[in-house]
Design an enzyme around this catalytic site. Structure first.
Site, short mmCIF file in Angstrom:
data_model
loop_
_atom_site.label_atom_id
_atom_site.label_comp_id
_atom_site.label_asym_id
_atom_site.label_seq_id
_atom_site.Cartn_x
_atom_site.Cartn_y
_atom_site.Cartn_z
N HIS A 1 17.76 -37.10 -5.85
CA HIS A 1 17.14 -37.50 -4.58
C HIS A 1 15.63 -37.26 -4.58
O HIS A 1 15.02 -37.16 -3.53
CB HIS A 1 17.82 -36.77 -3.41
CG HIS A 1 19.28 -37.13 -3.30
ND1 HIS A 1 19.71 -38.35 -2.83
CD2 HIS A 1 20.40 -36.45 -3.67
CE1 HIS A 1 21.03 -38.39 -2.89
NE2 HIS A 1 21.47 -37.25 -3.40
N ASN B 1 -1.49 2.26 5.50
CA ASN B 1 -0.60 1.19 5.04
C ASN B 1 -0.20 0.41 6.28
O ASN B 1 0.31 0.99 7.23
CB ASN B 1 0.63 1.83 4.38
CG ASN B 1 1.77 0.84 4.20
OD1 ASN B 1 1.55 -0.36 4.07
ND2 ASN B 1 3.00 1.35 4.19
N GLY B 2 -0.46 -0.90 6.30
CA GLY B 2 -0.09 -1.72 7.46
C GLY B 2 -1.25 -2.62 7.86
O GLY B 2 -2.17 -2.85 7.08
N CYS C 1 0.83 -1.20 0.00
CA CYS C 1 0.00 0.00 0.00
C CYS C 1 0.87 1.26 0.00
O CYS C 1 1.88 1.33 0.68
CB CYS C 1 -0.94 0.09 1.19
SG CYS C 1 -2.06 -1.28 1.33
N TRP D 1 -2.63 -2.86 -1.57
CA TRP D 1 -2.31 -4.28 -1.67
C TRP D 1 -3.16 -4.93 -0.59
O TRP D 1 -2.95 -4.71 0.61
CB TRP D 1 -0.82 -4.52 -1.41
CG TRP D 1 -0.42 -5.94 -1.67
CD1 TRP D 1 -0.11 -6.51 -2.88
CD2 TRP D 1 -0.29 -7.00 -0.71
NE1 TRP D 1 0.20 -7.83 -2.73
CE2 TRP D 1 0.11 -8.17 -1.41
CE3 TRP D 1 -0.46 -7.08 0.67
CZ2 TRP D 1 0.32 -9.39 -0.77
CZ3 TRP D 1 -0.24 -8.29 1.30
CH2 TRP D 1 0.15 -9.43 0.58
N GLU E 1 7.54 -15.46 -10.54
CA GLU E 1 6.81 -14.26 -10.11
C GLU E 1 6.31 -13.40 -11.27
O GLU E 1 5.29 -12.74 -11.14
CB GLU E 1 7.60 -13.44 -9.09
CG GLU E 1 8.76 -12.67 -9.64
CD GLU E 1 9.48 -11.86 -8.56
OE1 GLU E 1 8.82 -11.22 -7.75
OE2 GLU E 1 10.73 -11.87 -8.56
N GLU F 1 17.16 -18.18 -7.44
CA GLU F 1 16.78 -16.83 -7.86
C GLU F 1 16.16 -16.86 -9.27
O GLU F 1 15.17 -16.19 -9.54
CB GLU F 1 18.01 -15.91 -7.80
CG GLU F 1 17.87 -14.54 -8.45
CD GLU F 1 16.83 -13.63 -7.83
OE1 GLU F 1 16.17 -14.02 -6.86
OE2 GLU F 1 16.65 -12.52 -8.35
N LYS G 1 12.42 -15.55 -10.03
CA LYS G 1 12.18 -14.49 -11.02
C LYS G 1 11.15 -14.95 -12.05
O LYS G 1 10.22 -14.26 -12.39
CB LYS G 1 13.50 -14.19 -11.71
CG LYS G 1 14.10 -12.89 -11.90
CD LYS G 1 14.30 -11.84 -10.93
CE LYS G 1 13.57 -11.78 -9.67
NZ LYS G 1 14.30 -11.15 -8.59
N ARG H 1 3.83 -0.46 -4.83
CA ARG H 1 3.53 -0.99 -3.49
C ARG H 1 2.23 -1.79 -3.44
O ARG H 1 1.90 -2.36 -2.41
CB ARG H 1 3.40 0.18 -2.51
CG ARG H 1 4.71 0.85 -2.27
CD ARG H 1 4.53 2.08 -1.44
NE ARG H 1 5.75 2.34 -0.73
CZ ARG H 1 5.97 2.03 0.53
NH1 ARG H 1 5.03 1.49 1.27
NH2 ARG H 1 7.12 2.27 1.09
N LYS I 1 5.93 -4.42 -4.21
CA LYS I 1 7.38 -4.29 -4.12
C LYS I 1 7.89 -4.26 -2.68
O LYS I 1 8.89 -4.87 -2.36
CB LYS I 1 7.80 -3.00 -4.84
CG LYS I 1 9.28 -2.73 -4.81
CD LYS I 1 9.93 -3.13 -6.09
CE LYS I 1 11.44 -3.01 -6.04
NZ LYS I 1 12.06 -4.26 -6.51
C1 F6R Z 1 11.65 -10.81 -5.87
C2 F6R Z 1 11.65 -9.72 -4.91
C3 F6R Z 1 11.34 -10.05 -3.50
C4 F6R Z 1 12.17 -9.17 -2.55
C5 F6R Z 1 11.74 -9.41 -1.09
C6 F6R Z 1 12.59 -8.64 -0.11
O1 F6R Z 1 11.99 -10.35 -7.15
O2 F6R Z 1 11.87 -8.60 -5.24
O3 F6R Z 1 11.52 -11.40 -3.23
O4 F6R Z 1 13.52 -9.49 -2.72
O5 F6R Z 1 10.40 -9.04 -0.94
O6 F6R Z 1 12.48 -7.26 -0.33
P1 F6R Z 1 13.55 -6.25 0.25
O7 F6R Z 1 14.83 -6.54 -0.44
O8 F6R Z 1 13.00 -4.90 -0.06
O9 F6R Z 1 13.65 -6.52 1.73
#
Ligand code: F6R
Length: 606
Positions: free
Chosen positions: A501, A98-99, A2, A74, A485, A478, A482, A27, A601
């Site tokens: 395994h 937000n929260g 948010c 969000w 998501e 990773e 990526k 956000r 984000k």
């Molecule tokens: C994936 C991604 C998330 C963040 C995670 C931590 O592409 O961006 O997995 O890495 O939410 O976020 P930060 O780094 O802001 O603590």
């Protein structure tokens, strides 16, 4: 999670707020809404889905007024529908939040008993109803807001607007970040400085528990005990151009392409011309450290997993890593010769911040590697190491990951030097290798046309596996994160040696298997695991250098040829194919790359 904005301006507030919400949309984008006061009367517009729906609604049904609050959501409590969209209003008060208000059920029950009817399923409406009750009891707006905020438990950043009060906005922060912006006869609040960037560069960050009263003349800030306090106002340099796509189709594409520049910038901050390391004062002497604890979430956690190899292999330092959401509740014992290190792009991730607070007072030092130097995690660390990646807007983290790796690599070299594991000359050799990384990343970007072609095939898959060994294992994780998501294709990362395994049962001709294998001491072992996949009709995409391709490309579905590099820092360079494969597969599938479904984000709730 948010984004919120509040404006006491001298121009129409609605377009200013929509523009700010556009910068905050990373956000959350389940719904958006704004409320303004015009000729003394509070009014609001709310729309489900992306911000564009709210803009369309405002074209049909404009909202006048120079004072307002806005929100991009969000969803946590209640489905993404109009009734649950912010601002929430009760009588003469409107609130954006937000929260999460943790005691909202108790408050709601109590208000319900007093005859209050709720319009939404949200925790936020409780705040509006509480304030409205205090106003009805005859309190002035500021007192009503203060006394209501005192009843809230949980995490919040709030902006509150009152009917008939065109020159009053109340804001509060507990757990979630909030920035106050100072204009010329105008005042603003926003979830971050990015939201306020074109409006002002004079920013005051509220401290934990602060609340404040804004008028066009300025701000009065009070701490958690309602005592007036002064918080520093800083000039925040945010180049608005860096928050634009700069000709790219998506922020993610721009942020992938920026990596040679931002990596060079990050390295320049920490490396001297004579190949020595330049780190800020206050870092621990690693020769006296007996354990390094690294905590993060998501991509930042995979950066920690990669760095574990560096700290252990180069510096002989035992490392424990965990995802923050688990770490904080398993109550791990922490000794006074342990150093705790937190990695976070945003510096506001709720679980990482809570894990940091758990370690404060137990570990000898609280270090952080962050992209936002004014963030809560940075401010609560004994030393914060910025990664200098610049603003990252795409929800999928890219340039922050590689810059986190670069800074962690430098810290590992410092630890290795202090612990006597590497001589100065050996450190200088590694520094020289690290300096070549931005150029190699630039070369790696040249695989783009091949990736685009392969991605059209990958987009047809239902499942994709990623394999790697050693420091390439976290990169496999990773790569899978990526891809899933942003393309919504199910993907898993495995340590190459672990496949037999169990997961090898998944392999057939329809499951592409992407193998990260630079020619390093583990190359032959990884290739053996790759052969096991091919022997079972697996469709292997080998990502390696020219030497590796020469030795092992036979029988693969395809090969992506990367520049030759020092194997120690290969994870930084091989991040490029991991990111690009996800990006072009998502493009081929037509998903929303910068704003994938269900995500946000900055994860400021647990
Ligand atoms: C994936 C991604 C998330 C963040 C995670 C931590 O592409 O961006 O997995 O890495 O939410 O976020 P930060 O780094 O802001 O603590």
């Amino acid at each position: 999670m948010c984004g919120i904005i509040g404006v006491l301006g001298s121009h129409q507030a609605a377009p200013i707020m929509v523009d700010a919400l556009r910068r905050l949309e990373y956000r959350g984008y389940d719904s958006a809404g704004i409320a303004t006061i015009h000729e003394g009367a509070l009014d609001r517009r709310r729309a489900v889905g992306k911000l564009v729906n709210l803009s369309d609604l405002l074209v049909e049904n404009p909202l006048a007024g120079r004072s307002g609050i806005g929100h991009t959501r969000w969803a946590t409590h209640g489905a993404p529908n109009v009734a649950n969209a912010h601002p929430h209003q009760s009588g003469s008060v409107a609130v954006v939040h937000n929260g999460i208000i943790e005691n909202f059920r108790d408050l709601r029950k109590e208000l319900g008993k007093n005859g209050v009817n709720f319009e939404s399923d949200t925790d936020t409406e409780t705040i509006a109803q509480l304030i409205a009750r205090e106003l009805k009891a005859g309190k002035a707006p500021v007192d009503a807001a203060r006394d209501s905020i005192a009843q809230l438990e949980g995490a919040f950043a709030l902006a509150i607007l009152f009917d008939g009060e065109e020159d009053l906005l109340i804001a509060a922060r507990r757990g979630s970040p909030l920035a106050v912006g100072h204009g010329d006869g105008e005042m603003y609040v926003g979830s971050d400085a990015i939201a306020l960037a074109p409006l002002t560069d004079q920013i005051t960050y509220l401290d934990e528990g602060d609340w404040c009263v804004l008028t066009r003349a300025g701000v009065e800030i009070f701490d958690v005990h309602n005592q007036p306090v002064t918080r520093i106002t800083k000039q925040i340099k945010l180049d608005s151009a860096r928050i634009e796509k700069a000709g790219h189709k998506h922020f993610m594409a721009k942020e992938i392409a920026e990596q040679p520049t931002v990596l060079a910038n990050a390295l320049a901050h920490y490396l001297n011309d004579d190949a020595s390391i330049q780190l800020p004062d206050g870092l621990p002497d690693f020769s006296a450290v007996d354990r390094l604890i690294m905590v993060a979430c998501g991509t930042a956690y995979y950066a920690c997993q990669t760095a574990k190899y560096w700290f252990e292999q180069l510096a002989g330092l035992p490392v424990e890593i965990d995802v923050a959401s688990e770490f904080r509740y398993r109550e791990p014992p922490i000794g006074s010769s342990n150093v705790a290190l937190f990695v976070s792009q945003s510096g506001e991730t709720a679980d990482t911040l809570a894990a940091l607070r758990y370690c404060s007072g137990k570990a000898s030092d609280i270090l952080s590697v962050v992209n936002v130097p004014e963030s809560s995690i940075a401010r609560e660390s004994s030393v914060a190491l910025p990664i200098y990646a610049g603003v990252e807007v795409g929800v999928a983290s890219t340039k922050a990951f590689t810059c986190q790796l670069a800074v962690l690599a430098i810290l590992a070299l410092r630890a290795a030097q202090q612990r006597g594991c590497l001589t100065d000359a050996e450190v200088a050799k590694h520094v020289d290798a690290l300096r070549t990384v931005p150029g190699l990343v630039n070369l790696a970007l040249g695989i783009e046309p091949s990736v685009e072609r392969l991605a059209n095939e990958l987009a047809k898959a239902r499942d994709i596996l990623f394999l790697g060994r050693g420091a390439m294992f976290p990169l496999a994780l990773e790569g899978a994160l990526k891809l899933k998501e942003i393309s919504y294709i199910h993907a898993e990362g495995y340590a190459s040696g672990e496949l037999k395994h169990g997961p090898i049962a998944l392999v057939d001709e329809d499951v592409p298997v992407i193998v990260f294998a630079p020619t390093d001491p583990l190359f032959d072992k990884t290739v053996s695991n790759m052969q096991e996949v091919m022997a079972r009709s697996g469709k292997v995409l080998l990502v390696t250098d020219a030497t590796g391709a020469e030795r092992a490309r036979e029988g693969t579905w395809d090969t992506l040829v990367m520049p030759e590099c020092d194997p120690v820092f290969a994870p930084i360079i091989y991040a490029i194919p991991a990111q690009m494969l996800a990006y072009y597969t998502a493009l081929a599938k037509g998903t929303d790359v910068d704003q994938p479904r269900n995500l946000a984000k900055s994860v400021t709730v647990e």
